[in-house]
Design a protein around this motif. Structure first.
Motif, PDB file in Angstrom:
ATOM      1  N   ASP A 119      -4.599   7.384   7.107  1.00 58.32           N
ATOM      2  CA  ASP A 119      -5.703   7.825   6.261  1.00 58.32           C
ATOM      3  C   ASP A 119      -6.174   9.231   6.612  1.00 58.32           C
ATOM      4  O   ASP A 119      -6.628   9.970   5.735  1.00 58.32           O
ATOM      5  CB  ASP A 119      -6.899   6.860   6.401  1.00 58.32           C
ATOM      6  CG  ASP A 119      -6.699   5.587   5.599  1.00 58.32           C
ATOM      7  OD1 ASP A 119      -5.914   5.613   4.642  1.00 58.32           O
ATOM      8  OD2 ASP A 119      -7.315   4.561   5.946  1.00 58.32           O
ATOM      9  N   GLU A 120      -6.091   9.590   7.907  1.00 56.85           N
ATOM     10  CA  GLU A 120      -6.635  10.894   8.310  1.00 56.85           C
ATOM     11  C   GLU A 120      -5.978  11.350   9.604  1.00 56.85           C
ATOM     12  O   GLU A 120      -5.647  10.538  10.470  1.00 56.85           O
ATOM     13  CB  GLU A 120      -8.155  10.778   8.521  1.00 56.85           C
ATOM     14  CG  GLU A 120      -8.839  12.094   8.836  1.00 56.85           C
ATOM     15  CD  GLU A 120     -10.340  11.934   9.054  1.00 56.85           C
ATOM     16  OE1 GLU A 120     -11.022  12.976   9.160  1.00 56.85           O
ATOM     17  OE2 GLU A 120     -10.825  10.788   9.111  1.00 56.85           O
ATOM     18  N   THR A 159      -6.025   8.206  12.124  1.00 58.10           N
ATOM     19  CA  THR A 159      -6.621   6.989  11.587  1.00 58.10           C
ATOM     20  C   THR A 159      -5.604   6.272  10.703  1.00 58.10           C
ATOM     21  O   THR A 159      -5.125   6.844   9.718  1.00 58.10           O
ATOM     22  CB  THR A 159      -7.885   7.301  10.761  1.00 58.10           C
ATOM     23  OG1 THR A 159      -8.814   8.003  11.586  1.00 58.10           O
ATOM     24  CG2 THR A 159      -8.532   6.015  10.261  1.00 58.10           C
ATOM     25  N   VAL A 160      -5.267   5.048  11.058  1.00 60.63           N
ATOM     26  CA  VAL A 160      -4.303   4.249  10.313  1.00 60.63           C
ATOM     27  C   VAL A 160      -5.040   3.146   9.577  1.00 60.63           C
ATOM     28  O   VAL A 160      -5.947   2.510  10.134  1.00 60.63           O
ATOM     29  CB  VAL A 160      -3.237   3.661  11.269  1.00 60.63           C
ATOM     30  CG1 VAL A 160      -2.320   2.690  10.546  1.00 60.63           C
ATOM     31  CG2 VAL A 160      -2.430   4.773  11.914  1.00 60.63           C
ATOM     32  N   ARG A 161      -4.675   2.911   8.353  1.00 63.84           N
ATOM     33  CA  ARG A 161      -5.342   1.879   7.556  1.00 63.84           C
ATOM     34  C   ARG A 161      -5.199   0.528   8.248  1.00 63.84           C
ATOM     35  O   ARG A 161      -4.186   0.236   8.895  1.00 63.84           O
ATOM     36  CB  ARG A 161      -4.801   1.845   6.137  1.00 63.84           C
ATOM     37  CG  ARG A 161      -3.294   1.672   6.021  1.00 63.84           C
ATOM     38  CD  ARG A 161      -2.826   1.767   4.587  1.00 63.84           C
ATOM     39  NE  ARG A 161      -3.434   0.741   3.761  1.00 63.84           N
ATOM     40  CZ  ARG A 161      -3.784   0.921   2.479  1.00 63.84           C
ATOM     41  NH1 ARG A 161      -3.576   2.084   1.898  1.00 63.84           N
ATOM     42  NH2 ARG A 161      -4.326  -0.059   1.797  1.00 63.84           N
ATOM     43  N   GLU A 162      -6.210  -0.318   8.100  1.00 64.54           N
ATOM     44  CA  GLU A 162      -6.277  -1.574   8.857  1.00 64.54           C
ATOM     45  C   GLU A 162      -5.095  -2.485   8.568  1.00 64.54           C
ATOM     46  O   GLU A 162      -4.580  -3.155   9.468  1.00 64.54           O
ATOM     47  CB  GLU A 162      -7.594  -2.299   8.529  1.00 64.54           C
ATOM     48  CG  GLU A 162      -7.843  -3.522   9.382  1.00 64.54           C
ATOM     49  CD  GLU A 162      -9.214  -4.127   9.139  1.00 64.54           C
ATOM     50  OE1 GLU A 162      -9.447  -5.261   9.597  1.00 64.54           O
ATOM     51  OE2 GLU A 162     -10.060  -3.470   8.494  1.00 64.54           O
ATOM     52  N   ASP A 163      -4.628  -2.540   7.329  1.00 63.15           N
ATOM     53  CA  ASP A 163      -3.530  -3.444   6.995  1.00 63.15           C
ATOM     54  C   ASP A 163      -2.168  -2.844   7.341  1.00 63.15           C
ATOM     55  O   ASP A 163      -1.128  -3.407   6.997  1.00 63.15           O
ATOM     56  CB  ASP A 163      -3.567  -3.841   5.511  1.00 63.15           C
ATOM     57  CG  ASP A 163      -3.681  -2.651   4.563  1.00 63.15           C
ATOM     58  OD1 ASP A 163      -3.708  -1.506   5.061  1.00 63.15           O
ATOM     59  OD2 ASP A 163      -3.759  -2.869   3.346  1.00 63.15           O
ATOM     60  N   ARG A 213      -0.873  14.021   0.209  1.00 64.21           N
ATOM     61  CA  ARG A 213      -1.320  13.622   1.553  1.00 64.21           C
ATOM     62  C   ARG A 213      -0.630  14.463   2.616  1.00 64.21           C
ATOM     63  O   ARG A 213      -1.257  14.894   3.590  1.00 64.21           O
ATOM     64  CB  ARG A 213      -1.049  12.136   1.788  1.00 64.21           C
ATOM     65  CG  ARG A 213      -1.504  11.639   3.144  1.00 64.21           C
ATOM     66  CD  ARG A 213      -1.637  10.132   3.177  1.00 64.21           C
ATOM     67  NE  ARG A 213      -2.746   9.673   2.347  1.00 64.21           N
ATOM     68  CZ  ARG A 213      -3.196   8.420   2.331  1.00 64.21           C
ATOM     69  NH1 ARG A 213      -2.616   7.500   3.076  1.00 64.21           N
ATOM     70  NH2 ARG A 213      -4.201   8.085   1.565  1.00 64.21           N
ATOM     71  N   ASP A 234      -8.438   4.315  16.426  1.00 63.57           N
ATOM     72  CA  ASP A 234      -7.580   5.401  15.966  1.00 63.57           C
ATOM     73  C   ASP A 234      -6.537   5.686  17.045  1.00 63.57           C
ATOM     74  O   ASP A 234      -6.818   5.578  18.242  1.00 63.57           O
ATOM     75  CB  ASP A 234      -8.395   6.669  15.705  1.00 63.57           C
ATOM     76  CG  ASP A 234      -9.280   6.545  14.481  1.00 63.57           C
ATOM     77  OD1 ASP A 234      -9.032   5.640  13.667  1.00 63.57           O
ATOM     78  OD2 ASP A 234     -10.222   7.348  14.351  1.00 63.57           O
ATOM     79  N   TRP A 292       0.806  -1.217   0.000  1.00 61.33           N
ATOM     80  CA  TRP A 292       0.000   0.000   0.000  1.00 61.33           C
ATOM     81  C   TRP A 292       0.845   1.276   0.000  1.00 61.33           C
ATOM     82  O   TRP A 292       0.325   2.379   0.204  1.00 61.33           O
ATOM     83  CB  TRP A 292      -0.946   0.013   1.196  1.00 61.33           C
ATOM     84  CG  TRP A 292      -0.380  -0.585   2.463  1.00 61.33           C
ATOM     85  CD1 TRP A 292      -0.571  -1.852   2.928  1.00 61.33           C
ATOM     86  CD2 TRP A 292       0.487   0.064   3.413  1.00 61.33           C
ATOM     87  NE1 TRP A 292       0.107  -2.035   4.114  1.00 61.33           N
ATOM     88  CE2 TRP A 292       0.759  -0.877   4.441  1.00 61.33           C
ATOM     89  CE3 TRP A 292       1.055   1.337   3.502  1.00 61.33           C
ATOM     90  CZ2 TRP A 292       1.571  -0.583   5.535  1.00 61.33           C
ATOM     91  CZ3 TRP A 292       1.855   1.642   4.585  1.00 61.33           C
ATOM     92  CH2 TRP A 292       2.113   0.687   5.590  1.00 61.33           C
ATOM     93  N   SER A 347       1.971   6.822   4.202  1.00 64.11           N
ATOM     94  CA  SER A 347       1.099   5.922   3.455  1.00 64.11           C
ATOM     95  C   SER A 347       0.155   5.166   4.383  1.00 64.11           C
ATOM     96  O   SER A 347      -0.957   4.797   3.997  1.00 64.11           O
ATOM     97  CB  SER A 347       1.935   4.922   2.649  1.00 64.11           C
ATOM     98  OG  SER A 347       2.763   5.579   1.717  1.00 64.11           O
ATOM     99  N   ALA A 348       0.602   4.929   5.606  1.00 61.49           N
ATOM    100  CA  ALA A 348      -0.213   4.173   6.563  1.00 61.49           C
ATOM    101  C   ALA A 348      -1.374   4.981   7.117  1.00 61.49           C
ATOM    102  O   ALA A 348      -2.371   4.427   7.567  1.00 61.49           O
ATOM    103  CB  ALA A 348       0.659   3.671   7.714  1.00 61.49           C
TER     104      ALA A 348
END
Length: 794
Positions: free
Chosen positions: A141-142, A75-79, A43, A109, A33, A138-139
Motif C-alpha cells: 500500500d505504501e 506497508t503491506v495490505r492485511e490480506d 503504483r 509494516d 486483490w 499489488s500487496a
C-alpha cells in the motif's frame, strides 16, 4: 476423592512409522486483490517517487557514516501478509543471496534496509517493470522512509532509553554502535550501554542538553527514544500470630536450588538452614531491605504449612539469594535491573529455576513485545533455565475501574507468568475463593498471547465503607521471623516456583523446563463456581490453578496420562495412526465417550525484530478418529506420503460441540473445559479439554460411532523470516515440544489406565512409567517448643 497412585507414562513415536513429509500444495489462483495493469503502472510510479527521499538521505551521509544503510517502511495490505505473498514482496528489494527485510514495526509494516545508491537503482529498475512484479506491487500500500519513534519525558531529569536499528548483521550493528558512541562523546553526553539481548543494545542517556539531543535525533540509525522505565518493590505487612516449626535439611540429601531474584532474604531461623552459601547482591548494605524477598522465600519453603493446606505438596529445596532490587523508596532503571538479573543468573549456571516477583507497572503493548520480556527470553534460552514471573498488581478496583493489563516483563514468552486468585473471602473482599484476585492484572499479552499462564493463591482485596483499600493477605515471614500477612501476585508466584521445584525433584533426569511447564499447565483447572466465559477465564486466570505434585504425577485407574517429548524438523510432521485410545470407553449406543485433555508446550523460535510476530515457529495439534488407513498415489507431484487417513475427524474443533458448551455452563466439566479454536497460530502453548458427550448428536454419530481408529497429528510451521534467516545461515529449522494427553472415564466404570497400557504394548510403542526419585523425610524442629501442626483437609 478417587485415589491416585499410578504413575503417568512417557511414550515415543515409532521412528519412520510415525514420521511424514510435508507435502507441497498446488499453485492456487491469483489473489483477488491483484491490480490491473494501469493501476500497477501508477503504483510503481508512486513508489519510485517515494524512493527519491531514501536516495537523498544516502547521498547526504557524512563520509565516516556512509556505511550506515537507510531504512524504508513498507506497508503491506492485511490480506497479503501470508508467507507466499511476502516472498513476492521481497523480490522487489532483495538482490541475489540477500534478505533485506530486517523486521516489523509496531504497526506491522516491513522494515527494509537499503544500503547504497546501487541498491536504490536496483529497486527502481524493478519498479520500472510492474508486470514482472504484479503480486508484490499489488500487496504494497505504501513505501516511505522510516521515521524513528521519539517520545521525550516531561521531566528532563528522566533518563532517556535509546535504541538503534538492528540490521540483522552482527558486524554492521557493531560498527553502527561504535559510530553512535562517538557521536555521544562528541556531544559530551553521559551514557550507559546495556546488552538486553544478542540483537538489542540499549543506551541510557542522562542530562542531555537540548542541542545535544538534536544530534542524537539526527543519527542515521536511530530507532527510538523513550523515557527509561524504572522499577521498585514495596511491602506492607499485617501480623498473623501463627507459629510454625523449623524445617531443616537431611544431612547428605541433595536438594534442588531455587534462585530468588528479589530484595534479599533475611537469615531468620526458618530460612537460614536452606540458604545456599553463595549469594549475589548488586547493592551495599544501606541500600538493602530484605522484607519482600524474605516474604517470598517463606512462601516458597513453607507455603503449605503457613496456610495449613496442601496446595503444592512440597517445600524442600535450597534458596539462592540474588538481591537485584534496592530497598523500597529507591527506584532502579530498567537497564540496571536487567543487568543485575543477567549477572545473577549467569554467575550461577547450575541454578536453573528462578523466582522473579517484581518487574514494573507499565502495561505491555497489545502488539509489540517488550525489551524486558525479550531479555528474559534470551537469558532463559542461553542458560536452559526457567523463570517464574509475577503477573503484576494494580489498585484500579478501589475506584471500580477495569483491571490493567500485565506489565512489560510479564510478556516474556519463555517465562511462566503467574497471576493471583483469592484463597478466602473476608467481610470487605470483592471476590469469592478461587476467583481472580481484584489486584491481579489480566491478559492478554501481545498478539493475544495467553499471559498469565497460571494462577495461585495470593490474597484478596476490597474497599471499606469509607472507601479505603483493604487486603486479605496470605501468610509468610517478616524480617524478625514472625508470621505476617500480605497480598499480591508476588506471593502467588513462589507457590508455582515451589511446584516447579517439587516436580523437578520428584521426576528423575535433567532439569526440563518444557516438561515442567507442560505438567503444571496440563493439571490446571478453574474453580467450579467461576462463572466466566472461556475467553474471560483465559484472560484473567490463564489456564487456571495447577494441582499439587502428587496430583500431577499420578493417575487413578479411571484415567491415563501420556507424555510425548520430541522435536519437529521443517519439512516433516508426526502422524500416529493407532493412538492408544481405550477401547473400553463405549456407551450403550456404541459410541466412544470420555474426557480428553491435550496440552502442547513448544520451545518457539523467537526474533525480537519481528514485532507482533516475535514467535516465529508454531505447532498445530489434531486429535481424533478416522475410518481406516488409505493408500495414496505417490506418483502425483503433490503426494509424498504413501498412506493417509480416510474420513479424519478432528475432535479438537469447537464446531463439533453444542453451542451451550462453548459458553459458561454450570456442569461438572466446567472447571476443565477448553473449547477455543483461536488459541492462536504461533502461540507456544495450546490446551484443549473436551468431553466427547458434549458433541452435537450429529457429530457424535459421525465421529464417535465404533469401529473407529484414533490418530494424533503434530504439524510444524515456520515464518517467512525464519526460513530466510535459516537459509542464509545453513540452519536446519526445528522446534522442540512436549505434548501431554489425558483420557479419563467420567463415569468411573472402566480401567482406562490398564487399557491404554495394553494398547501401547500391542502397537509397539516404547513406553515407561515416569521415573521418580526416592523420598527422604525431613527433620522438623519447633523453635517455640510445640509440635508441627497437622494440615487441614483440602
Amino acid at each position: 476423592m478417587e485415589p491416585k497412585n499410578l504413575p503417568i507414562k512417557l511414550f515415543s513415536k515409532r521412528g519412520t512409522q510415525d514420521e511424514r513429509k510435508t507435502e507441497a500444495g498446488g499453485g492456487g489462483p491469483q489473489p483477488s486483490w491483484l491490480l490491473p495493469e494501469d493501476m500497477l503502472e501508477a503504483r510503481a510510479t508512486e513508489f519510485r517517487q517515494s524512493l527519491g527521499a531514501t536516495a537523498q538521505s544516502i547521498a547526504a551521509r557524512r563520509p565516516e557514516r556512509s556505511f550506515i544503510p537507510a531504512v524504508v517502511q513498507v506497508t503491506v495490505r492485511e490480506d497479503a501478509m501470508a508467507k507466499s505473498h511476502r516472498g513476492e514482496v521481497g523480490k522487489l528489494f532483495n538482490r541475489k543471496e540477500e534478505y533485506n527485510f530486517i523486521g516489523l514495526s509496531e504497526d506491522l509494516d516491513f522494515l527494509v534496509k537499503v544500503d547504497s545508491p546501487e541498491h536504490v537503482a536496483f529497486i527502481e529498475h524493478n519498479l520500472e517493470r510492474p508486470l514482472a512484479f504484479s503480486i508484490g506491487l499489488s500487496a504494497i500500500d505504501e513505501i516511505r522512509p522510516f521515521q524513528p519513534r521519539i517520545d521525550l519525558p516531561q521531566d528532563i531529569a528522566t533518563p532517556l532509553k535509546v535504541k538503534l536499528v538492528n540490521y540483522q548483521d552482527r558486524q554492521m550493528n557493531a560498527q553502527v554502535e561504535s559510530a553512535f558512541e562517538q557521536t555521544l562523546r562528541e556531544g559530551q553526553i553521559a551514557y550507559r550501554k546495556t546488552r538486553y539481548t544478542s540483537g538489542l543494545t540499549v543506551f541510557k542517556l542522562e542530562h542531555v542538553r537540548p542541542d545535544s539531543l538534536v544530534t542524537v535525533q539526527e543519527f542515521e540509525a536511530l530507532y527510538s527514544i523513550d523515557p527509561m522505565p524504572a522499577y521498585r518493590i514495596t511491602l506492607d505487612e499485617l501480623s498473623s500470630g501463627l507459629e510454625l516449626p523449623v524445617k531443616t535439611p537431611v544431612p547428605g540429601q541433595d536438594y534442588l536450588t531455587v534462585g530468588v531474584l528479589d530484595s534479599g532474604i533475611a537469615p531468620i531461623p526458618h530460612l537460614a538452614p536452606w540458604l545456599d552459601t553463595r549469594r549475589y547482591s548488586a547493592y551495599n548494605e544501606p541500600e538493602v531491605d530484605r522484607s519482600h524477598g524474605t516474604f517470598v522465600a517463606g512462601v516458597l519453603l513453607y507455603g503449605d504449612e503457613l496456610e495449613q493446606r496442601s496446595w503444592v505438596g512440597v517445600g524442600e529445596f535450597k534458596l539462592l539469594d540474588a538481591t537485584v532490587f534496592p530497598r523500597p523508596g529507591l527506584e532502579i532503571d530498567e537497564d540496571e535491573l536487567l543487568e543485575n538479573i543477567q549477572n545473577a543468573v549467569l554467575a550461577h549456571p547450575d541454578v536453573l529455576l528462578w523466582n522473579l516477583s517484581g518487574g514494573g507497572t507499565m502495561e505491555c503493548s497489545a502488539r509489540d513485545f517488550s525489551d524486558f520480556g525479550k531479555s528474559l527470553d534470551e537469558l532463559q534460552q542461553r542458560t536452559g533455565a526457567l523463570i517464574c514471573k509475577s503477573a503484576g498488581n494494580c489498585t484500579n478496583f478501589v475506584s471500580a475501574a477495569p483491571k490493567r493489563r500485565i506489565p512489560v516483563s510479564a510478556d516474556s514468552v519463555r517465562s511462566l507468568v503467574v497471576g493471583s486468585v483469592a484463597h478466602s473471602q473476608g467481610p470487605d473482599d470483592l471476590v469469592p475463593e478461587g476467583h481472580a484476585s481484584p489486584f491481579s492484572r489480566s491478559g492478554f499479552g501481545p498478539n493475544k498471547l495467553i499471559k498469565p499462564e497460571l494462577v495461585h493463591y495470593g490474597g484478596n482485596g476490597g474497599v471499606t465503607a469509607g472507601g479505603r483499600m483493604k487486603l486479605t493477605g496470605v501468610n509468610s515471614f517478616s524480617l524478625t521471623g514472625g508470621v505476617v500477612q500480605q497480598a499480591g501476585t508476588s506471593f502467588s508466584t513462589p507457590r508455582v516456583s515451589a511446584l516447579m521445584a517439587g516436580l523437578s525433584h520428584r521426576v528423575a533426569g535433567d532439569f526440563n523446563p518444557l516438561l515442567l511447564k507442560a505438567l503444571a499447565i496440563h493439571s490446571a483447572k478453574y474453580h467450579p463456581g467461576l462463572s466466566l466465559s472461556p475467553s474471560d477465564r483465559l484472560r484473567e486466570l490463564g489456564f487456571g490453578l495447577p494441582g499439587s505434585v502428587d496430583d500431577i504425577i499420578f493417575n487413578s485407574p479411571h484415567e491415563s496420562t501420556l507424555i510425548l517429548q520430541d522435536n519437529i524438523v521443517r519439512g516433516g510432521y508426526i502422524e500416529i495412526l493407532d493412538f492408544p485410545f481405550p477401547d473400553v470407553l463405549l456407551n450403550d449406543e456404541g459410541q466412544f465417550y470420555g474426557e480428553v485433555t491435550v496440552t502442547l508446550v513448544t520451545d518457539p523460535r523467537l526474533d525480537g525484530n519481528q514485532g507482533a510476530e516475535y514467535c516465529q515457529s508454531n505447532i498445530d495439534v489434531s486429535f481424533g478418529t478416522y475410518d481406516r488407513i488409505r493408500l495414496r498415489d505417490t506418483t502425483k507431484r503433490t503426494v509424498s506420503n504413501p498412506i493417509g487417513k480416510l474420513n479424519p475427524y478432528n475432535l479438537l474443533l469447537s464446531s463439533n460441540y453444542a453451542a451451550k458448551f462453548q459458553r459458561y455452563i454450570d456442569h461438572p466439566f466446567t472447571a476443565e473445559r477448553q473449547l477455543r479454536d483461536d488459541l492462536g497460530k504461533y502461540h507456544p502453548i495450546k490446551k484443549y479439554a473436551i468431553n466427547l458427550q458434549e458433541m452435537t448428536e450429529a457429530h457424535r454419530v459421525r465421529g464417535l460411532t465404533a469401529p473407529k481408529k484414533w490418530y494424533l497429528e503434530l504439524k510444524g510451521l515456520f515464518s517467512h523470516a525464519a526460513e530466510a534467516a535459516a537459509a542464509a545461515d545453513g540452519e536446519v529449522l526445528s522446534q522442540e515440544f512436549c505434548l501431554i494427553v489425558t483420557i479419563r472415564d467420567p463415569l468411573q466404570r472402566h480401567d482406562v489406565y490398564s487399557s491404554v497400557t495394553r494398547s501401547l504394548t500391542l502397537n509397539n510403542f516404547q513406553h515407561n512409567n515416569i521415573q521418580l526419585r526416592n523420598e527422604v523425610s525431613l527433620n522438623l524442629r519447633n523453635t517455640s517448643g510445640g509440635s508441627a501442626p497437622e494440615p487441614a483437609p483440602e
